[in-house]
Design a protein around this motif. Sequence first.
Motif, mmCIF file in Angstrom:
data_model
loop_
_atom_site.group_PDB
_atom_site.id
_atom_site.type_symbol
_atom_site.label_atom_id
_atom_site.label_comp_id
_atom_site.label_asym_id
_atom_site.label_seq_id
_atom_site.Cartn_x
_atom_site.Cartn_y
_atom_site.Cartn_z
ATOM 1 N N GLY A 392 0.773 -1.231 0.000
ATOM 2 C CA GLY A 392 0.000 0.000 0.000
ATOM 3 C C GLY A 392 0.802 1.279 0.000
ATOM 4 N N SER A 393 1.862 1.341 0.797
ATOM 5 C CA SER A 393 2.614 2.584 0.956
ATOM 6 C C SER A 393 4.049 2.429 0.481
ATOM 7 C CB SER A 393 2.614 3.021 2.421
ATOM 8 O OG SER A 393 3.462 4.141 2.623
ATOM 9 N N ASP A 394 4.555 3.467 -0.164
ATOM 10 C CA ASP A 394 5.963 3.523 -0.567
ATOM 11 C C ASP A 394 6.728 4.576 0.232
ATOM 12 O OD1 ASP A 394 5.736 1.604 -2.735
ATOM 13 O OD2 ASP A 394 4.653 3.168 -3.827
ATOM 14 N N GLU A 395 6.102 5.137 1.243
ATOM 15 C CA GLU A 395 6.698 6.234 1.998
ATOM 16 C C GLU A 395 7.838 5.758 2.896
ATOM 17 O OE1 GLU A 395 6.138 9.387 1.871
ATOM 18 O OE2 GLU A 395 4.168 9.684 0.952
ATOM 19 N N VAL A 396 8.947 6.493 2.861
ATOM 20 C CA VAL A 396 10.070 6.279 3.781
ATOM 21 C C VAL A 396 10.405 7.628 4.406
ATOM 22 C CG1 VAL A 396 12.463 5.560 4.054
ATOM 23 C CG2 VAL A 396 10.985 4.350 2.436
ATOM 24 N N PHE A 397 10.481 7.667 5.720
ATOM 25 C CA PHE A 397 10.771 8.887 6.459
ATOM 26 C C PHE A 397 12.093 8.704 7.205
ATOM 27 C CE2 PHE A 397 6.244 8.059 6.224
ATOM 28 C CZ PHE A 397 5.699 9.243 5.782
ATOM 29 N N LEU A 398 12.838 9.779 7.352
ATOM 30 C CA LEU A 398 14.127 9.718 8.037
ATOM 31 C C LEU A 398 14.022 10.392 9.398
ATOM 32 C CD1 LEU A 398 17.094 8.817 7.686
ATOM 33 C CD2 LEU A 398 17.573 11.096 6.771
ATOM 34 N N THR A 399 14.525 9.713 10.444
ATOM 35 C CA THR A 399 14.516 10.274 11.793
ATOM 36 C C THR A 399 15.891 10.106 12.429
ATOM 37 O OG1 THR A 399 13.797 8.197 12.835
ATOM 38 C CG2 THR A 399 12.063 9.717 12.105
ATOM 39 N N VAL A 400 16.165 10.941 13.438
ATOM 40 C CA VAL A 400 17.425 10.870 14.164
ATOM 41 C C VAL A 400 17.136 10.939 15.657
ATOM 42 C CG1 VAL A 400 17.810 13.391 14.117
ATOM 43 C CG2 VAL A 400 19.768 11.836 14.365
ATOM 44 N N ILE A 401 17.909 10.200 16.435
ATOM 45 C CA ILE A 401 17.828 10.312 17.893
ATOM 46 C C ILE A 401 18.666 11.512 18.307
ATOM 47 C CG2 ILE A 401 18.233 9.198 20.119
ATOM 48 C CD1 ILE A 401 18.089 6.507 18.703
ATOM 49 N N GLY A 402 18.049 12.451 18.987
ATOM 50 C CA GLY A 402 18.748 13.644 19.431
ATOM 51 C C GLY A 402 19.490 13.423 20.730
ATOM 52 N N SER A 403 20.232 14.436 21.148
ATOM 53 C CA SER A 403 20.943 14.354 22.421
ATOM 54 C C SER A 403 19.977 14.314 23.598
ATOM 55 C CB SER A 403 21.899 15.544 22.564
ATOM 56 O OG SER A 403 21.198 16.766 22.399
ATOM 57 N N ASP A 404 18.702 14.634 23.339
ATOM 58 C CA ASP A 404 17.670 14.545 24.373
ATOM 59 C C ASP A 404 17.079 13.139 24.482
ATOM 60 O OD1 ASP A 404 16.351 14.462 21.964
ATOM 61 O OD2 ASP A 404 14.984 16.141 22.382
ATOM 62 N N GLY A 405 17.562 12.212 23.649
ATOM 63 C CA GLY A 405 17.050 10.849 23.678
ATOM 64 C C GLY A 405 15.755 10.657 22.923
ATOM 65 N N GLU A 406 15.267 11.710 22.277
ATOM 66 C CA GLU A 406 14.009 11.644 21.538
ATOM 67 C C GLU A 406 14.275 11.590 20.034
ATOM 68 O OE1 GLU A 406 11.086 11.448 23.054
ATOM 69 O OE2 GLU A 406 11.988 11.630 25.048
ATOM 70 N N TYR A 407 13.285 11.088 19.297
ATOM 71 C CA TYR A 407 13.384 11.065 17.844
ATOM 72 C C TYR A 407 12.937 12.398 17.254
ATOM 73 C CZ TYR A 407 14.450 6.125 17.598
ATOM 74 O OH TYR A 407 15.067 4.903 17.724
ATOM 75 N N HIS A 408 13.613 12.785 16.168
ATOM 76 C CA HIS A 408 13.279 14.020 15.471
ATOM 77 C C HIS A 408 13.266 13.742 13.970
ATOM 78 C CE1 HIS A 408 13.932 16.284 19.220
ATOM 79 N NE2 HIS A 408 14.945 15.461 19.392
ATOM 80 N N PRO A 409 12.263 14.275 13.258
ATOM 81 C CA PRO A 409 12.231 14.072 11.806
ATOM 82 C C PRO A 409 13.272 14.940 11.112
ATOM 83 C CG PRO A 409 10.400 15.461 12.499
ATOM 84 C CD PRO A 409 11.090 15.022 13.757
ATOM 85 N N VAL A 410 13.934 14.379 10.111
ATOM 86 C CA VAL A 410 14.887 15.143 9.306
ATOM 87 C C VAL A 410 14.665 14.806 7.837
ATOM 88 C CG1 VAL A 410 16.660 15.333 11.100
ATOM 89 C CG2 VAL A 410 16.671 13.362 9.568
ATOM 90 N N HIS A 411 15.046 15.713 6.968
ATOM 91 C CA HIS A 411 14.903 15.490 5.527
ATOM 92 C C HIS A 411 16.244 15.255 4.851
ATOM 93 C CE1 HIS A 411 11.166 17.654 6.666
ATOM 94 N NE2 HIS A 411 10.625 16.796 5.821
ATOM 95 N N THR A 412 17.297 15.818 5.412
ATOM 96 C CA THR A 412 18.648 15.565 4.920
ATOM 97 C C THR A 412 19.540 15.289 6.123
ATOM 98 O OG1 THR A 412 19.523 17.821 5.063
ATOM 99 C CG2 THR A 412 18.221 17.264 3.100
ATOM 100 N N LEU A 413 20.672 14.645 5.880
ATOM 101 C CA LEU A 413 21.579 14.336 6.982
ATOM 102 C C LEU A 413 22.277 15.578 7.514
ATOM 103 C CD1 LEU A 413 23.121 10.886 6.011
ATOM 104 C CD2 LEU A 413 20.983 11.450 7.172
ATOM 105 N N HIS A 414 22.243 16.679 6.767
ATOM 106 C CA HIS A 414 22.806 17.926 7.291
ATOM 107 C C HIS A 414 22.020 18.408 8.513
ATOM 108 C CE1 HIS A 414 25.472 18.215 3.886
ATOM 109 N NE2 HIS A 414 24.471 18.199 3.036
ATOM 110 N N GLU A 415 20.735 18.029 8.576
ATOM 111 C CA GLU A 415 19.890 18.495 9.679
ATOM 112 C C GLU A 415 20.190 17.788 10.993
ATOM 113 O OE1 GLU A 415 15.651 18.667 8.707
ATOM 114 O OE2 GLU A 415 16.215 18.463 6.603
ATOM 115 N N THR A 416 20.912 16.672 10.954
ATOM 116 C CA THR A 416 21.144 15.933 12.195
ATOM 117 C C THR A 416 21.922 16.747 13.199
ATOM 118 O OG1 THR A 416 23.160 14.915 11.308
ATOM 119 C CG2 THR A 416 21.096 13.745 10.958
#
Length: 422
Positions: A392-416
């Motif tokens: 059904g879905s072809d969507e892939v989303f990118l996330t990073v674990i921050g220094s706060d231990g929480e996940y954050h959405p990112v679109h490019t690796l520069h945003e990490t």
Amino acid sequence: MSRPLRLPTAGIRLALAASLLLAACASEDAIEEGPGPSTAAAPTAPGASQESMVGLSDDRILFGQSAAFSGPAQELGKNMQLGILAAFDEVNRQGGVHGRVLELQSLDDAYEPEDAIVMTRHLIEQEQVFALIGAVGTPTSRSATPIARDSGVPYIAPFTGAAFLRDDEWDNIINLRASYNQETEEMVARLTDDLGITRVGVMYQNDSFGRAGFRGAVAALARRDMEPVSIGIYPRNTTAVKTALLDLRLGEPEAVIMIGAYEPVARLISWARRTDMDPVFMTVSFVGSNALAQELGPDGAGVLVTQVVPFPEDDSLPVVHAYLEALAAHDPAAEPGFVSLEGYLAGRMVISALQECGADVQRSCLLDQLIDRGSYDIDGFELQFGEGDNQGSDEVFLTVIGSDGEYHPVHTLHETAIWVIE
């Protein structure tokens, strides 16, 4: 509504195996003596086969789930179950689907293929479920899918992106999520395009799941005239990753793609960060994001995880808003997460198809509605099926674990760098 979760011990597994043997003997007797009384839960609708009505009664539809509820992958099974039940309870509070409430019977296969066979047979032959939903893992699905196909039972929304589940040969499998090939392609694209990385290692679990992800990573690298600079392998259902770490170090990778469950993945990252090895670590959605972040603690900062569902706390999205409300109503103490959101979407997908089928629902209608209807809009989350396309879905989303231990959405690796503060 749901039936109580049962976590079979070794003794109960033996009892289940014995019951299956007795059932097989009874079936052979039935062939000799002719058909016995009907075991269907509801009168057969005109034109419907007896088998298509199994798991149905006037007031309920019973689904089955064989998944990991113990062992290193248990959080995946628990959270898939949580999300499915949140969706089922949501519609049940409104009177169910055409007057029938949806129930879920879950059994523990401990992420072991042999146990998945026993549990799947028990759900089909003893519990007589209408359909299977929310299985966890590639090796377990590889064992369970032939059983479901031979029994004519729909196999819906397994928590795996394995390519074999997307083959045209299946007529009873419906996939919700993007594939591992799509996840690993996104990983390699971001590593090479965003950061210019050329040295990529791969760590994978030594089974059909790990090899599926490994093949996806190798293919994505090959499209860029690259190959893994080092490879680490570890056994399923263990945290024995020391040899894998040593093998990875030999190639001096700038990044490591990891195909595994949360405990061994966390163990390898933590050990690596206590040495002079500190590449970019990326892993696929199957890892179990919430459990991975908890296992890693402070070592998680900067770890990237591809996801196949939207960010589970972004209530600006209608589907996430609905999920959060349903989750809170089902279990106010439950923590939102990517896995339970996927379970919720699986439940909503099934509910939509059942509603289209009407009161005289059959297994074939459930499958036909999903494939033939083509598109489903679950509060803004689009699913698209079609001829030869059971995903059904072809969507892939990118996330990073921050220094706060929480996940954050990112679109490019520069945003990490925004989320990782040294």
